[in-house]
Design a protein around this motif. Structure first.
Motif, short mmCIF file in Angstrom:
data_model
loop_
_atom_site.label_atom_id
_atom_site.label_comp_id
_atom_site.label_asym_id
_atom_site.label_seq_id
_atom_site.Cartn_x
_atom_site.Cartn_y
_atom_site.Cartn_z
N ILE A 1 0.85 -1.19 0.00
CA ILE A 1 0.00 0.00 0.00
C ILE A 1 0.88 1.24 0.00
CG2 ILE A 1 -0.16 0.09 2.53
CD1 ILE A 1 -3.08 1.08 2.14
N ALA B 1 -3.65 5.42 4.90
CA ALA B 1 -2.89 4.25 4.45
C ALA B 1 -2.31 3.50 5.64
CB ALA B 1 -1.78 4.69 3.50
N TYR C 1 3.66 -1.03 3.77
CA TYR C 1 3.62 0.35 3.30
C TYR C 1 4.92 0.69 2.59
CZ TYR C 1 3.02 5.39 3.17
OH TYR C 1 2.89 6.68 2.74
#
Length: 399
Positions: free
Chosen positions: A71, A130, A141
């Motif tokens: 992400i 996020a 991430y």
């Protein structure tokens, strides 16, 4: 981080991203008084340099993290690069984009099979969302500008530039989160110690300048900017730590400089480049880099993903800022022949009418006259002054 990290990244991404050309530009050299070379990063598959770091970071992921997915928070280009290379590698990708993200970037991310979430007014708020999803779903991430693997990937541009323009004197690099300039600066400062490394950021999102003043990254209040790809409220800690002592200076440019640069690149280089990508040329046009006159200077044109609606407004504003569009109100006779005489004088002075409208309701007390609001094409500011002087001399009150 050391040069070896960038060299390893170059090997890792070879064949998966474009080694973009860096040709000299005769028209931009004539315009700026420098010997200009353009690094054409907008030729990447998704239209920006962000693919380099994204591919490198994804290639380094362990197998279990690849299965779970990644992400990122991005205004667009990092999202595009990540989505494209994640699809190529079979890795599920989610991108959180601010609500103001250019429509073309949102649409293209979805075409690349990414899960696109629109959230927040800026990249900081998108990042917060996020990180919530990282905790909820166990996603990995990938920071678009502060992850060491990202910085190393972006640094491959510096390696290519050193080879393509071996006698360069300076490079002007856009600054958003700082990853691009940190990676390029490390590569070039190692390979070409004597060159000048200059950063450029928009006045409305000058987070690197704020970090330098404070001595560490700080969050700033931002305003909307044409260089949306540089609209980052706080530079990355890793990027700032790596790059702050490698830069010679940072130039801050305003919106008019950015608009003019986009326009000039279209006219002179036939290149459609977004605000962030045009910012190095904006620095050259700002009048703040006189020390580079006659020097060999590389401009990384880092992205070409600009909305067509934005481009339309940029063209109009760029023309206006250069004196090639002029708007004014004049008082003319409302009797037969009044408008013809007015238009004839404009034609004699070489000005072309783009738009004209009559305003009878709010004209002055003389009912034989009417106010006309005009937009005309002109050559430059001097031409505008000549047109105004002629109209006033002939009795048309121009305001």
């Amino acid at each position: 981080m050391i040069l070896q990290d960038i060299q390893s990244a170059a090997e890792r991404i070879r064949g998966h991203v474009v080694e973009t050309p860096c040709p000299g530009s005769i028209p931009l050299s004539e315009l700026t008084g420098m010997q200009v070379y353009c690094k054409l990063e907008y030729l990447q598959r998704t239209g920006s340099f962000k693919e380099r770091g994204a591919r490198n970071a994804l290639a380094l992921l362990e197998a279990d993290k690849r299965r779970t997915g990644v992400i990122a928070a991005s205004a667009g280009n990092h999202a595009l690069g990540l989505a494209y290379h994640a699809r190529m590698l079979g890795i599920p990708a989610t991108v959180v984009m601010p609500r103001f993200a250019p429509l073309t970037k949102v649409v293209n991310c979805r075409k690349l099979d990414a899960n696109v979430i629109l959230h927040g007014a800026n990249i900081g708020e998108a990042r917060d969302r996020a990180m919530e999803l990282v905790r909820e779903k166990g996603l990995t991430y990938i920071n678009g500008f502060d992850d060491p693997a990202i910085i190393a990937g972006q640094g491959t541009i510096g390696m290519e530039v050193a080879r393509q323009v071996p006698d360069l004197d300076a490079i002007i690099v856009p600054i958003g989160g700082g990853g691009l300039i940190a990676g390029i600066a490390l590569a070039l400062r190692t390979l070409k110690p004597g060159i000048r490394i200059i950063g450029v950021e928009p006045k409305r999102a000058a987070s690197w300048t704020a970090a330098v003043a404070a001595g560490y990254p700080v969050e700033i209040a931002m305003e909307p900017t044409l260089a949306d790809g540089l609209s980052v409220p706080k530079v990355g800690a890793n990027a700032f730590k790596l790059g702050r002592d490698l830069l010679d200076r940072v130039v801050v440019v305003d919106e008019h400089d950015i608009a003019r640069a986009i326009l000039r690149l279209m006219e002179l280089e036939k290149a459609v480049v977004e605000g962030a990508g045009a910012s190095p040329l904006a620095a050259c046009l700002s009048g703040k880099l006189e020390e580079l006159a006659g020097k060999r200077v590389v401009l990384p044109l880092c992205g070409g993903n600009i909305d067509l609606t934005t481009l339309d407004r940029v063209i109009a504003r760029g023309l206006a800022s250069e004196g090639r569009l002029c708007r004014f109100t004049a008082t003319i006779s409302d009797r037969p022949g009044g408008l013809a005489r007015f238009a004839g004088l404009l034609a004699e002075e070489g000005a072309s009418i783009v738009d004209i409208s009559h305003d009878r309701a709010f004209a002055d007390d003389d009912i034989t006259t009417v106010a006309v609001h005009c937009v005309v094409e002109t050559r430059d500011q001097e031409h505008i002054a000549t047109v105004r002087a002629r109209l006033n001399k002939e009795g048309f009150r121009v305001v």
